[in-house]
Every structure is written in C-alpha cells, then in structure tokens.
Scaffold this motif. Sequence first.
Motif, PDB file in Angstrom:
ATOM      1  N   SER A   1       0.838  -0.963   0.012  1.00 45.20           N
ATOM      2  CA  SER A   1      -0.177  -0.147   0.070  1.00 45.20           C
ATOM      3  C   SER A   1       0.714   0.820   0.021  1.00 45.20           C
ATOM      4  O   SER A   1       0.321   2.172  -0.387  1.00 45.20           O
ATOM      5  CB  SER A   1      -1.389   0.111   1.231  1.00 45.20           C
ATOM      6  N   HIS A   2       1.852   0.979   0.465  1.00 40.49           N
ATOM      7  CA  HIS A   2       2.862   2.614   0.674  1.00 40.49           C
ATOM      8  C   HIS A   2       3.786   2.946  -0.669  1.00 40.49           C
ATOM      9  O   HIS A   2       3.535   4.011  -0.587  1.00 40.49           O
ATOM     10  CB  HIS A   2       4.779   1.932   1.243  1.00 40.49           C
ATOM     11  N   ASN A   3       3.406   2.127  -1.853  1.00 36.81           N
ATOM     12  CA  ASN A   3       3.603   1.815  -3.211  1.00 36.81           C
ATOM     13  C   ASN A   3       2.448   2.737  -4.377  1.00 36.81           C
ATOM     14  O   ASN A   3       2.704   2.546  -5.192  1.00 36.81           O
ATOM     15  CB  ASN A   3       4.587   0.888  -3.575  1.00 36.81           C
ATOM     16  N   PHE A   4       1.231   2.535  -3.467  1.00 40.14           N
ATOM     17  CA  PHE A   4      -0.256   2.334  -4.063  1.00 40.14           C
ATOM     18  C   PHE A   4      -0.547   3.354  -4.649  1.00 40.14           C
ATOM     19  O   PHE A   4      -0.022   4.967  -3.672  1.00 40.14           O
ATOM     20  CB  PHE A   4      -1.194   1.916  -3.188  1.00 40.14           C
ATOM     21  N   ARG A   5      -0.692   4.299  -5.724  1.00 37.10           N
ATOM     22  CA  ARG A   5      -1.418   5.930  -5.903  1.00 37.10           C
ATOM     23  C   ARG A   5      -2.687   5.741  -6.501  1.00 37.10           C
ATOM     24  O   ARG A   5      -2.999   6.908  -6.369  1.00 37.10           O
ATOM     25  CB  ARG A   5       0.055   6.490  -7.461  1.00 37.10           C
ATOM     26  N   ASP A   6      -3.633   5.190  -7.524  1.00 35.38           N
ATOM     27  CA  ASP A   6      -4.411   4.913  -7.934  1.00 35.38           C
ATOM     28  C   ASP A   6      -5.377   4.231  -8.585  1.00 35.38           C
ATOM     29  O   ASP A   6      -4.853   3.434  -8.896  1.00 35.38           O
ATOM     30  CB  ASP A   6      -4.105   6.593  -9.314  1.00 35.38           C
ATOM     31  N   ALA A   7      -6.687   4.457  -7.592  1.00 33.21           N
ATOM     32  CA  ALA A   7      -7.244   3.120  -7.736  1.00 33.21           C
ATOM     33  C   ALA A   7      -7.906   3.296  -9.467  1.00 33.21           C
ATOM     34  O   ALA A   7      -8.407   2.129  -9.419  1.00 33.21           O
ATOM     35  CB  ALA A   7      -8.311   3.333  -6.513  1.00 33.21           C
ATOM     36  N   HIS A   8      -7.448   4.063  -9.780  1.00 30.52           N
ATOM     37  CA  HIS A   8      -8.032   4.604 -11.028  1.00 30.52           C
ATOM     38  C   HIS A   8      -7.778   4.180 -12.029  1.00 30.52           C
ATOM     39  O   HIS A   8      -8.184   3.755 -13.841  1.00 30.52           O
ATOM     40  CB  HIS A   8      -9.319   5.535 -11.514  1.00 30.52           C
ATOM     41  N   SER A   9      -6.211   3.519 -11.608  1.00 35.49           N
ATOM     42  CA  SER A   9      -5.767   2.636 -12.862  1.00 35.49           C
ATOM     43  C   SER A   9      -5.919   1.554 -13.515  1.00 35.49           C
ATOM     44  O   SER A   9      -7.075   1.059 -13.074  1.00 35.49           O
ATOM     45  CB  SER A   9      -3.904   2.980 -11.777  1.00 35.49           C
ATOM     46  N   ASP A  10      -5.395   1.508 -15.061  1.00 31.21           N
ATOM     47  CA  ASP A  10      -5.520   0.864 -15.652  1.00 31.21           C
ATOM     48  C   ASP A  10      -5.091  -0.870 -15.243  1.00 31.21           C
ATOM     49  O   ASP A  10      -5.643  -1.526 -15.912  1.00 31.21           O
ATOM     50  CB  ASP A  10      -5.652   1.240 -16.991  1.00 31.21           C
ATOM     51  N   GLU A  11      -4.747   0.133 -14.396  1.00 33.73           N
ATOM     52  CA  GLU A  11      -3.665  -1.899 -13.597  1.00 33.73           C
ATOM     53  C   GLU A  11      -4.999  -2.910 -13.212  1.00 33.73           C
ATOM     54  O   GLU A  11      -4.756  -3.819 -12.855  1.00 33.73           O
ATOM     55  CB  GLU A  11      -2.331  -1.390 -13.461  1.00 33.73           C
ATOM     56  N   TYR A  12      -5.674  -2.196 -12.478  1.00 37.47           N
ATOM     57  CA  TYR A  12      -6.924  -2.730 -11.274  1.00 37.47           C
ATOM     58  C   TYR A  12      -8.133  -3.136 -12.527  1.00 37.47           C
ATOM     59  O   TYR A  12      -8.790  -3.452 -11.553  1.00 37.47           O
ATOM     60  CB  TYR A  12      -7.144  -1.568 -10.873  1.00 37.47           C
ATOM     61  N   LYS A  13      -8.978  -2.402 -13.280  1.00 35.79           N
ATOM     62  CA  LYS A  13      -9.729  -2.112 -14.083  1.00 35.79           C
ATOM     63  C   LYS A  13     -10.125  -3.555 -14.415  1.00 35.79           C
ATOM     64  O   LYS A  13      -9.199  -4.792 -15.114  1.00 35.79           O
ATOM     65  CB  LYS A  13      -9.718  -1.547 -15.622  1.00 35.79           C
ATOM     66  N   GLY A  14     -11.164  -3.851 -14.282  1.00 40.54           N
ATOM     67  CA  GLY A  14     -11.762  -5.568 -14.827  1.00 40.54           C
ATOM     68  C   GLY A  14     -10.828  -6.537 -13.474  1.00 40.54           C
ATOM     69  O   GLY A  14     -11.387  -7.517 -14.154  1.00 40.54           O
ATOM     70  N   LYS A  15     -10.537  -6.104 -12.761  1.00 45.63           N
ATOM     71  CA  LYS A  15      -9.290  -7.272 -12.474  1.00 45.63           C
ATOM     72  C   LYS A  15      -9.666  -7.779 -10.776  1.00 45.63           C
ATOM     73  O   LYS A  15     -10.723  -6.937 -10.149  1.00 45.63           O
ATOM     74  CB  LYS A  15      -7.619  -6.634 -11.608  1.00 45.63           C
TER      75      LYS A  15
END
Length: 195
Positions: free
Chosen positions: A47-61
């Motif tokens: 979580s320390h390195n987490f930046r944006d929940a809306h990033s494409d890397e999380y879409k549909g995951k």
Amino acid sequence: IAQSVGGEETHEYFDYVIVGNGHNSIPYCATDRLKNLEAFKGKTIHSHNFRDAHSDEYKGKNILIIGSKWSGMDMLFQFLGAKDESKMTDFNTITVAQGHFGFLHKSSNFKKYKDEGKVIIKSGDNITFTEDKVKFEDGTEQSIDVVIFCTGYQYKFPFLKDDSIIKIEHNGQYFGPLYKRIFSINEPTLIFIGL
C-alpha cells in the motif's frame, strides 16, 4: 550530539532527546502465513507504493487485499469510492484477507458490496498461491490478478548505534522497552512521540 560544520566538529548537550521520525516509510510484507507466493505471476504491491485506484492496472481485475486494519480499510474505500458510488473503480472483485484482529467481517459499511459478491472477506491464515489463484484456509479458491499488501510498516531507528537502548523485534513490528509507549526504559531521557 556531534556534528561537523565547515570541517569543524561541534558538540551540543541536551537534557532530553525527542524522537519523532515516524514509521510509515519501510513497508512490512507479512508473508509468514502465505505459501508459494513466488509462484504468483500477477502484480504484487505494498500500500505504501499504491497511487491510484482508477489506474488501468486495476480495471476488471480480481484484487486481493492482505490486511484489514487501517491501511486495508483505506484501500477498500479507495476502490469503493468511499460513500460516493460514482467514484467506485471498475474492478471485478476485491477479496480482503484479514488476520486475527480484523474487523471487516463485523462491519456493516460494506454489506451491500458483500451481498453483491463484489467484496469477499476471508481469513488471512494459510493462503496458498498458484500462478493466478489463491486457495484459502476454508478450502475455497479464487482467481486473483493483483495482490496489495496492507500489512503495515517496520520501525527503524538508524541513528541509534546499537540495540542496548531500544530493541526492534517481531520483524520490525515492535520496539521497546518503553514506558507508556513513550519513554525509553533503558534511557529515560530518550522520548518517542507519535509512534
């Protein structure tokens, strides 16, 4: 305190020293109850390195959050858009693996998402990884694309030369001995604030 200024060493003496260096900088990834994590081919992040929940890397995951205390709850709110559903991200499912002290299973904040199957709460004990799945202690398996460790931080005091004053134990999760979690017992003039 000794310091060198312009090549000249100066010494200053104080009656008390207050340590306020914080502790949210060195991530702790609790892997002791995880089996075969190295086989997992998806993304892992603290979580320390987490930046944006809306990033494409999380879409549909399918997302696995390990840890359900403060940073785990905050992470869940990041994906669910807090109380504004229009800000909810486009993930498939979020599974939260909570430890012995987790309280998400008792929370009514996420009932709607739990009922819809968008948020799943599991035990964080004895999780086994494959390339793209996890098997939980209860025997159920789930496909996972991303693992986010919300497992806290390690205490570090690099300016203390040895551990005769403060000992760091339990993988950096505890330090002491301190009276009232503030005053060093071994050196009472050393005071820790905000930890």
